[in-house]
Design an enzyme around this catalytic site. Structure first.
Site, mmCIF file in Angstrom:
data_model
loop_
_atom_site.group_PDB
_atom_site.id
_atom_site.type_symbol
_atom_site.label_atom_id
_atom_site.label_comp_id
_atom_site.label_asym_id
_atom_site.label_seq_id
_atom_site.Cartn_x
_atom_site.Cartn_y
_atom_site.Cartn_z
ATOM 1 C CB VAL A 59 -5.989 -12.657 -6.668
ATOM 2 C CG1 VAL A 59 -6.297 -11.442 -5.796
ATOM 3 C CG2 VAL A 59 -4.493 -12.726 -6.979
ATOM 4 C CB SER A 97 -9.431 0.710 0.250
ATOM 5 O OG SER A 97 -8.754 0.978 -0.929
ATOM 6 C CG ASP A 123 -5.671 2.146 17.658
ATOM 7 O OD1 ASP A 123 -5.473 2.278 18.882
ATOM 8 O OD2 ASP A 123 -6.615 2.691 17.060
ATOM 9 C CB ALA A 128 -9.502 -7.802 -7.931
ATOM 10 C CG HIS A 167 -5.138 3.871 0.962
ATOM 11 N ND1 HIS A 167 -4.779 2.610 0.571
ATOM 12 C CD2 HIS A 167 -6.469 3.951 0.740
ATOM 13 C CE1 HIS A 167 -5.835 1.957 0.118
ATOM 14 N NE2 HIS A 167 -6.875 2.766 0.216
ATOM 15 C CG ASP A 218 -2.278 0.613 0.955
ATOM 16 O OD1 ASP A 218 -2.309 1.851 0.838
ATOM 17 O OD2 ASP A 218 -3.282 -0.103 0.867
#
Length: 492
Positions: free
Chosen positions: A264, A312, A73, A259, A102, A64
């Site tokens: 995948v 996403s 976190d 995708a 992102h 990413d």
């Protein structure tokens, strides 16, 4: 390995991405109300699955824009990383490209560990004891216990505040890639996406990834030939790859690569009611399952939070499920992990497989806990077989069947998705624009709304000062104001 043609490389060289933003009118988010917003933990059976595993012993690579491992976190979650773009930090933990925050949004949904804002009780911490004192009265003074918070699922993770991911005990690898956009411009290091993506996949495999999350996509069903061997390498090394299906609001009415790559697991998006999302999803024959993609929350670099939407966010929810399965059933192959997710999905839409929900809606409790036997061959295909037939064999795939021309209004209003393209034909004829998975959905939101984020540890919420990404802090207790930019906040 086949020689790469200039034509195939060009097909993926034009890259575009749009910014992630928050919903207009949203209530400013704070760390201690995040857990209550995570409706998917209960609705999709994640809390039930946590009774047997929370992803311990599994490593997930997040390919990413980079992951801020210092976010409260994600403390301790990022165990390694790299930069495939040549423009980021060597450990992959600095946000880069058009939407630098992102990757952190994605990672908190996948493996967020939460945190606690409670001050440490007196006598607590290393070296503390509850044994009676040898001095004074000789009576022990037990450490004070913080009052339990009412938030749901507060017992999970490293504290009741912030976001707890689907697999809070899983480890993360941060792999940063540069996705070009109008604000960021081209990669300053000059490495094109058609090289970054396969390099990132190979690095993830070589560095111990059991699962790879790719919340990015393309406007084409095709992928550059330069990606073939890397995805084959992942398949041969028993790694699960999960990718976002893209969003109509970003112009991705049809699922695009990666995708569409055989094997995948492509993830479509659902609205809050569990129906196919009209904006935060797409359509195609390669969709495997559908997961929540609306009314999501996530962490931003610098300890901030955001309300957001898009596939996403749906993809890392499923990647977290793959981590749970691999943790509980370490002997299962990558193909069997995929099949377990697919075979336990709840049918939705048209009976059986369809191009909106794939095999159905994600059911985490069943995927992790159900006593089933699944096939050893990946139901979503084999990259090795595809290369043998279509690359080395020189054949051209038959045209893919078109999605249904009409879709029930209550699920997906018109217009319907276009006919699926011939993968090999489109790689030569249509320039592929690679985008971060949620696409223009976020761009449409920012045009009419404000960015709402808040610092952890009781710091005041912030609202935008203008459309440059600069924010203004609300007055604190002393009546003072200050403004600063949000590190990693999505640009306008």
């Amino acid at each position: 390995m086949r020689t790469r043609t200039r034509l195939a490389i060009r097909a993926a060289a034009a890259v575009v991405v749009v910014p992630a933003v928050l919903f207009p009118g949203a209530v400013p988010a704070s760390a201690d109300d995040m857990r209550a917003k995570e409706y998917w933990l209960e609705d999709y059976g994640i809390a039930e699955a946590w009774k047997s595993t929370q992803g311990e012993g599994v490593t997930v690579a997040v390919i990413d824009s980079g992951v801020d491992g210092t976010h409260p976190d994600l403390a301790g979650a990022v165990v390694g990383g790299t930069d495939a773009s040549g423009a980021g930090d060597p450990d992959g933990q600095r946000g880069i490209g058009e939407v630098p925050g992102h990757g952190t949004l994605v990672s908190t949904l996948l493996a967020g560990r939460g945190h606690s804002d409670e001050p440490e009780a007196p006598g607590a911490g290393p070296g503390s004891t509850s044994e009676p004192s040898r001095a004074g009265t000789g009576k022990a003074t037990p450490p004070a216990k913080p009052t339990p918070k009412p938030e749901p699922f507060s017992q999970y993770g490293d504290g009741p505040d912030g976001i707890v991911g689907v697999a809070p005990e899983a480890d993360l690898l941060a792999v940063s890639v540069w996705i070009e956009g109008q604000s960021s411009g081209p990669n300053p290091a000059g490495i094109p996406v058609d090289q970054q993506v396969p390099n990132a996949v190979r690095w993830a495999v070589d560095n111990g990834a059991d699962v790879i999350n790719m919340s990015l996509g393309s406007t084409s069903t095709a992928w550059p030939e330069s990606w073939d061997e890397a995805f084959l390498y992942a398949e041969q090394n028993d790694v699960v790859i999960i990718a976002a299906a893209g969003n109509r609001a970003g112009g991705l009415t049809q699922v695009g690569a990666p995708a569409t790559i055989p094997g995948v697991l492509a993830v479509a998006g659902l609205d809050r009611a569990g129906r196919a999302s009209t904006e935060a999803s797409s359509e195609g024959i390669s969709i495997a399952v559908a997961a929540p993609s609306e009314n999501l929350v996530g962490g931003l670099p610098g300890g901030f939070y955001a309300d957001w939407s898009g596939t996403s966010g749906a993809a890392p929810l499923v990647s977290g499920v793959a981590a749970l399965i691999r943790s509980r059933y370490p002997d299962l192959s990558a193909a069997e992990v995929v099949n377990r997710i697919v075979d336990t999905a709840k049918d939705a839409g048209e009976p059986g497989f369809d191009t909106l929900y794939g095999f159905g809606v994600l059911d985490v409790a069943a995927a992790v806990g159900k006593d089933i036997t699944v096939p050893q061959e990946n139901r979503l295909g084999s990259m090795e077989e595809w290369i043998q037939v279509y690359r080395r064999g020189g054949q051209v795939p038959a045209p893919q069947p078109a999605p249904p021309s009409e879709v029930p209004v209550e699920v997906l209003p018109p217009p319907p998705a276009p006919e699926a393209e011939d993968p090999l034909q489109s790689v030569h004829d249509v320039p592929a624009l690679v985008v971060l998975g949620f696409g223009g959905l976020m761009l449409a939101v920012i045009a009419g709304g404000a960015l709402h984020v808040a610092r952890v540890r009781g710091r005041p919420a912030v609202v935008p000062e203008d459309d440059t990404g600069t924010i203004e802090r609300v007055p604190d207790a002393g009546g003072e104001q200050s403004s600063r930019g949000v590190p990693g906040a999505p640009p306008s």
